[in-house]
Each structure stands twice: as structure tokens, then as C-alpha cells.
Design an enzyme around this catalytic site. Sequence first.
Site, short mmCIF file in Angstrom:
data_model
loop_
_atom_site.label_atom_id
_atom_site.label_comp_id
_atom_site.label_asym_id
_atom_site.label_seq_id
_atom_site.Cartn_x
_atom_site.Cartn_y
_atom_site.Cartn_z
N HIS A 50 3.90 -2.23 3.11
CA HIS A 50 3.98 -0.98 2.51
C HIS A 50 5.11 -0.70 1.92
O HIS A 50 6.35 -0.85 2.41
CB HIS A 50 3.69 0.19 3.56
CG HIS A 50 2.50 -0.16 4.40
ND1 HIS A 50 2.19 -0.94 5.22
CD2 HIS A 50 1.06 0.55 4.15
CE1 HIS A 50 0.75 -1.10 5.72
NE2 HIS A 50 0.18 -0.09 5.18
N HIS B 214 -5.88 2.68 -4.32
CA HIS B 214 -5.81 2.82 -2.54
C HIS B 214 -6.54 3.97 -2.34
O HIS B 214 -7.20 4.19 -1.00
CB HIS B 214 -4.41 2.73 -2.04
CG HIS B 214 -4.29 2.66 -0.49
ND1 HIS B 214 -5.13 1.68 0.11
CD2 HIS B 214 -3.39 3.12 0.28
CE1 HIS B 214 -4.94 1.79 1.31
NE2 HIS B 214 -3.90 2.61 1.58
N ASP C 213 0.90 -1.32 0.15
CA ASP C 213 -0.07 -0.10 0.09
C ASP C 213 0.88 1.34 0.01
O ASP C 213 2.05 1.24 0.43
CB ASP C 213 -0.75 0.00 1.20
CG ASP C 213 -1.98 -0.92 1.20
OD1 ASP C 213 -2.11 -1.65 0.15
OD2 ASP C 213 -3.05 -0.74 1.95
N ASP C 214 0.46 2.53 -0.44
CA ASP C 214 0.50 3.83 -0.28
C ASP C 214 1.56 4.34 -1.33
O ASP C 214 2.25 5.57 -1.24
CB ASP C 214 1.31 3.70 1.11
CG ASP C 214 0.42 3.87 2.45
OD1 ASP C 214 -0.99 3.44 2.01
OD2 ASP C 214 0.86 3.90 3.43
N HIS D 60 -4.83 9.93 0.93
CA HIS D 60 -4.81 8.96 2.09
C HIS D 60 -5.55 9.63 3.09
O HIS D 60 -4.96 9.98 4.02
CB HIS D 60 -3.34 8.54 2.33
CG HIS D 60 -3.21 7.08 3.31
ND1 HIS D 60 -3.56 7.29 4.66
CD2 HIS D 60 -2.87 5.94 2.99
CE1 HIS D 60 -3.25 5.88 5.17
NE2 HIS D 60 -2.87 5.12 4.03
#
Length: 249
Positions: free
Chosen positions: A213, A118, A67-68, A122
Site C-alpha cells: 500500500h 481499486h 493499493d489505496d 474504499h
Amino acid sequence: MRRGNGTGSTDVTAWPEWSPARIYAGGTEIIPAVVRHALAPVVPAAAHALGLPRVLSGVSGVALTFDDGPHPDGTPAVLEVLAREGARATFFMIGEQVERRPALAAEVLAAGHAIALHGYRHRLQLRLSSHDVHADLRRGAAAIEDATGASPVWHRPPFGIYSAAGLAFTREAGLRPLLWSRWGKDWRKFTTPGRIAARATANVADGDVILLHDADFYSSHNSYRRTVEAVGSILSALKSRQIGTVLLI
């Protein structure tokens, strides 16, 4: 994304008796819907009630997910380890980061990995209006499409938490929501590569979805460096158990 309690097989008995997680696990149906959404990443029963998958059915292997990103240092480093080990992974990317590094996003796809959504930024969906959640999904998907020429199929929200509107919009857009069943808690400041690998592979089995991540934009500084070190150990542990990696397609 920073998240709460659990490793995949969440031990709700470790929570206080008054905890919503304990109450929900006990079968009580009086929990407000918003709490159910908030608990879904760490309480399997809550995820099940919302129809949110945590594992993959009928597959031989595990889904390694990051993720991210994309991150200018973390993503290439992860790609290098994956290439060396002959593994495949799925990268849940943030749209604003894709816009800053479109070539890197395209490189991930060209290397034989999958790209999923995603979000555009965020942000916790529960703090956003329905309009803002909808706009975030559209912008995030568009950023990935513009950079790679491919439309994302899978979606995981920041923190693993959907709002009711966010989950509805995700499904209406034809995206498939996915949480995780194993995680390394690699965003933590004082963890180690060894701890990350141990958590991610504890009782791992075919169909598990491992959350890691490849970026530190939304977590502790340089956390991705520990993740990169842990990935090799994770893949070695999987190989020793004759478990391969599968793509989310």
C-alpha cells in the site's frame, strides 16, 4: 485495505476447526456463496472456485502492486524507490483519491508504471447494493480515465472481497479481476519494514503478485512510511533471487 489471515500460501490449519476456512479447504460444498466470496482473499480454494486469479501465468518476474492511492506523500516516495531500483509496479487506485490528485495519477503512468482500478471509494462490496457496486466501478474507472487518458484493465476490490454482483459487473465491464499471492501486511500499526519485506518475499517465485500500500487513507496512520522503507528491501531480495518485476498490462 485491512485483511484477514494468511501470507499467500495460507495455512488454514492455523484456523479453528469450526472456521469456514478450514471447512472450505476440506472440500465441503455447503458453504454459502457469500462466505466463499469473503474467503477468497485468504483461501486459495475459494478464489479458485470463483475464477479469481492470485498469480500470473507464464511470466518471468513478479507483479509488485500498490493499493489505496494516490497519496500526496506515499506515492511519490514509492515512485522514487522504484526509479532508483529500475523496477516497475502497478498501482490499484481509488477514484476519489485520483480526483483529488489527478496530476499525481498521471505522473505514475508517465513514469512507466501501470494503473488499475481499486474502486471509487474504499468500501466493502458485500455491504453495498448491486446498484451502488455498479456505480462505484463506473465512477472509479471514469476518474482514472479523466486523469490519465487511459482506461484501467485490471481490478481489485477493497479488502480483496467481491460480492457476486461486483464480480459480475467487473467482468461485464471488461475488467480483469486479480487478488494476490504474497502480501506484506503493511497496513498494520505495529509492524516494521523488515517484517513487511520478509512476509512479501517469503517463498516468492515467478508469477507471484505482491500486495502493498502506498497510502494510509484506510489503514494505520503513516503506515505508508514503513512500506516505503520496505520496498527497497523487497526489491533487493528479488534481485538476489534473479527475479524481476512485471507490469499488469
